[in-house]
Motif scaffolding. Structure first.
Motif, PDB file in Angstrom:
ATOM      1  N   ASP A  73      41.110  47.213  45.391  1.00 42.05           N
ATOM      2  CA  ASP A  73      39.699  47.327  45.734  1.00 42.05           C
ATOM      3  C   ASP A  73      39.553  47.544  47.238  1.00 42.05           C
ATOM      4  O   ASP A  73      40.545  47.706  47.955  1.00 42.05           O
ATOM      5  CB  ASP A  73      38.903  46.120  45.236  1.00 42.05           C
ATOM      6  CG  ASP A  73      39.270  44.825  45.943  1.00 42.05           C
ATOM      7  OD1 ASP A  73      40.042  44.852  46.930  1.00 42.05           O
ATOM      8  OD2 ASP A  73      38.784  43.760  45.501  1.00 42.05           O
ATOM      9  N   GLU A  74      38.313  47.535  47.729  1.00 41.87           N
ATOM     10  CA  GLU A  74      38.048  47.810  49.144  1.00 41.87           C
ATOM     11  C   GLU A  74      38.644  46.752  50.074  1.00 41.87           C
ATOM     12  O   GLU A  74      38.859  46.999  51.250  1.00 41.87           O
ATOM     13  CB  GLU A  74      36.539  47.951  49.394  1.00 41.87           C
ATOM     14  CG  GLU A  74      35.730  46.715  49.092  1.00 41.87           C
ATOM     15  CD  GLU A  74      35.330  46.575  47.629  1.00 41.87           C
ATOM     16  OE1 GLU A  74      34.762  45.527  47.281  1.00 41.87           O
ATOM     17  OE2 GLU A  74      35.594  47.484  46.826  1.00 41.87           O
ATOM     18  N   ASP A  75      38.935  45.560  49.548  1.00 40.15           N
ATOM     19  CA  ASP A  75      39.556  44.497  50.341  1.00 40.15           C
ATOM     20  C   ASP A  75      41.066  44.459  50.167  1.00 40.15           C
ATOM     21  O   ASP A  75      41.724  43.515  50.580  1.00 40.15           O
ATOM     22  CB  ASP A  75      38.966  43.140  49.968  1.00 40.15           C
ATOM     23  CG  ASP A  75      37.485  43.044  50.308  1.00 40.15           C
ATOM     24  OD1 ASP A  75      37.092  43.562  51.379  1.00 40.15           O
ATOM     25  OD2 ASP A  75      36.734  42.463  49.511  1.00 40.15           O
ATOM     26  N   ASP A  76      41.605  45.496  49.515  1.00 39.11           N
ATOM     27  CA  ASP A  76      43.036  45.637  49.256  1.00 39.11           C
ATOM     28  C   ASP A  76      43.564  44.590  48.274  1.00 39.11           C
ATOM     29  O   ASP A  76      44.732  44.226  48.301  1.00 39.11           O
ATOM     30  CB  ASP A  76      43.842  45.613  50.557  1.00 39.11           C
ATOM     31  CG  ASP A  76      45.106  46.442  50.450  1.00 39.11           C
ATOM     32  OD1 ASP A  76      45.117  47.399  49.659  1.00 39.11           O
ATOM     33  OD2 ASP A  76      46.078  46.131  51.148  1.00 39.11           O
ATOM     34  N   TYR A  77      42.704  44.095  47.392  1.00 40.78           N
ATOM     35  CA  TYR A  77      43.138  43.204  46.319  1.00 40.78           C
ATOM     36  C   TYR A  77      43.567  44.044  45.127  1.00 40.78           C
ATOM     37  O   TYR A  77      42.955  45.059  44.808  1.00 40.78           O
ATOM     38  CB  TYR A  77      42.008  42.267  45.876  1.00 40.78           C
ATOM     39  CG  TYR A  77      41.720  41.158  46.842  1.00 40.78           C
ATOM     40  CD1 TYR A  77      42.554  40.040  46.924  1.00 40.78           C
ATOM     41  CD2 TYR A  77      40.616  41.217  47.680  1.00 40.78           C
ATOM     42  CE1 TYR A  77      42.285  39.017  47.807  1.00 40.78           C
ATOM     43  CE2 TYR A  77      40.337  40.190  48.577  1.00 40.78           C
ATOM     44  CZ  TYR A  77      41.186  39.094  48.622  1.00 40.78           C
ATOM     45  OH  TYR A  77      40.921  38.077  49.519  1.00 40.78           O
ATOM     46  N   LEU A  78      44.608  43.610  44.470  1.00 38.88           N
ATOM     47  CA  LEU A  78      45.135  44.317  43.319  1.00 38.88           C
ATOM     48  C   LEU A  78      44.137  44.287  42.161  1.00 38.88           C
ATOM     49  O   LEU A  78      43.618  43.237  41.808  1.00 38.88           O
ATOM     50  CB  LEU A  78      46.444  43.676  42.868  1.00 38.88           C
ATOM     51  CG  LEU A  78      47.090  44.253  41.628  1.00 38.88           C
ATOM     52  CD1 LEU A  78      47.584  45.672  41.904  1.00 38.88           C
ATOM     53  CD2 LEU A  78      48.226  43.381  41.172  1.00 38.88           C
ATOM     54  N   LEU A  79      43.860  45.451  41.599  1.00 47.08           N
ATOM     55  CA  LEU A  79      42.986  45.550  40.429  1.00 47.08           C
ATOM     56  C   LEU A  79      43.777  45.902  39.183  1.00 47.08           C
ATOM     57  O   LEU A  79      43.603  45.281  38.146  1.00 47.08           O
ATOM     58  CB  LEU A  79      41.891  46.607  40.650  1.00 47.08           C
ATOM     59  CG  LEU A  79      40.873  46.318  41.736  1.00 47.08           C
ATOM     60  CD1 LEU A  79      39.934  47.512  41.887  1.00 47.08           C
ATOM     61  CD2 LEU A  79      40.095  45.058  41.399  1.00 47.08           C
ATOM     62  N   ASN A  80      44.641  46.925  39.284  1.00 49.93           N
ATOM     63  CA  ASN A  80      45.364  47.405  38.100  1.00 49.93           C
ATOM     64  C   ASN A  80      46.733  47.959  38.462  1.00 49.93           C
ATOM     65  O   ASN A  80      46.931  48.452  39.564  1.00 49.93           O
ATOM     66  CB  ASN A  80      44.599  48.557  37.427  1.00 49.93           C
ATOM     67  CG  ASN A  80      43.306  48.121  36.820  1.00 49.93           C
ATOM     68  OD1 ASN A  80      43.270  47.249  35.972  1.00 49.93           O
ATOM     69  ND2 ASN A  80      42.220  48.717  37.276  1.00 49.93           N
ATOM     70  N   PHE A  81      47.628  47.859  37.516  1.00 55.42           N
ATOM     71  CA  PHE A  81      48.908  48.580  37.569  1.00 55.42           C
ATOM     72  C   PHE A  81      48.830  49.680  36.523  1.00 55.42           C
ATOM     73  O   PHE A  81      48.333  49.467  35.430  1.00 55.42           O
ATOM     74  CB  PHE A  81      50.077  47.664  37.183  1.00 55.42           C
ATOM     75  CG  PHE A  81      50.702  46.966  38.350  1.00 55.42           C
ATOM     76  CD1 PHE A  81      51.615  47.635  39.148  1.00 55.42           C
ATOM     77  CD2 PHE A  81      50.402  45.656  38.631  1.00 55.42           C
ATOM     78  CE1 PHE A  81      52.218  46.994  40.211  1.00 55.42           C
ATOM     79  CE2 PHE A  81      50.995  45.012  39.685  1.00 55.42           C
ATOM     80  CZ  PHE A  81      51.907  45.670  40.489  1.00 55.42           C
ATOM     81  N   PHE A  82      49.309  50.840  36.862  1.00 51.77           N
ATOM     82  CA  PHE A  82      49.348  51.946  35.905  1.00 51.77           C
ATOM     83  C   PHE A  82      50.784  52.359  35.691  1.00 51.77           C
ATOM     84  O   PHE A  82      51.558  52.431  36.598  1.00 51.77           O
ATOM     85  CB  PHE A  82      48.572  53.166  36.425  1.00 51.77           C
ATOM     86  CG  PHE A  82      47.125  52.885  36.702  1.00 51.77           C
ATOM     87  CD1 PHE A  82      46.209  52.870  35.661  1.00 51.77           C
ATOM     88  CD2 PHE A  82      46.688  52.632  37.982  1.00 51.77           C
ATOM     89  CE1 PHE A  82      44.875  52.622  35.904  1.00 51.77           C
ATOM     90  CE2 PHE A  82      45.356  52.378  38.230  1.00 51.77           C
ATOM     91  CZ  PHE A  82      44.444  52.378  37.194  1.00 51.77           C
TER      92      PHE A  82
END
Length: 82
Positions: A73-82
């Protein structure tokens, strides 16, 4: 409800029906999505993330057909692995 696999929108709809409409909830649909994302992020430990990235890098070296990417996300937090 999220942990039971119920979609966020279905949870929001159910809760709003239970209280007689969206106006009676005290929170918005966006608040629900933000809360669910915050809870998911809180469950991801840094060590777990780094271990997974290391595993994917090693796999990509051994298998040139293996592709992976991460979404943050915009804060560089992990959202997803693809």
């Amino acid at each position: 409800m999220s942990e039971a696999g119920i979609r966020t929108i279905d949870t929001f709809t159910y809760l709003s029906d239970e209280v007689g409409g969206v106006g009676n909830l005290g929170f918005t649909k966006q608040n629900v999505y933000n809360y669910i994302q915050k809870e998911r992020r809180a469950k991801i430990e840094t060590g777990d993330t780094n271990s997974l990235i290391k595993l994917f890098k090693e796999r990509a070296i051994d298998d040139n057909m293996f592709a992976w990417d991460v979404q943050t996300d915009e804060d560089d937090y992990l959202l997803n692995f693809f």
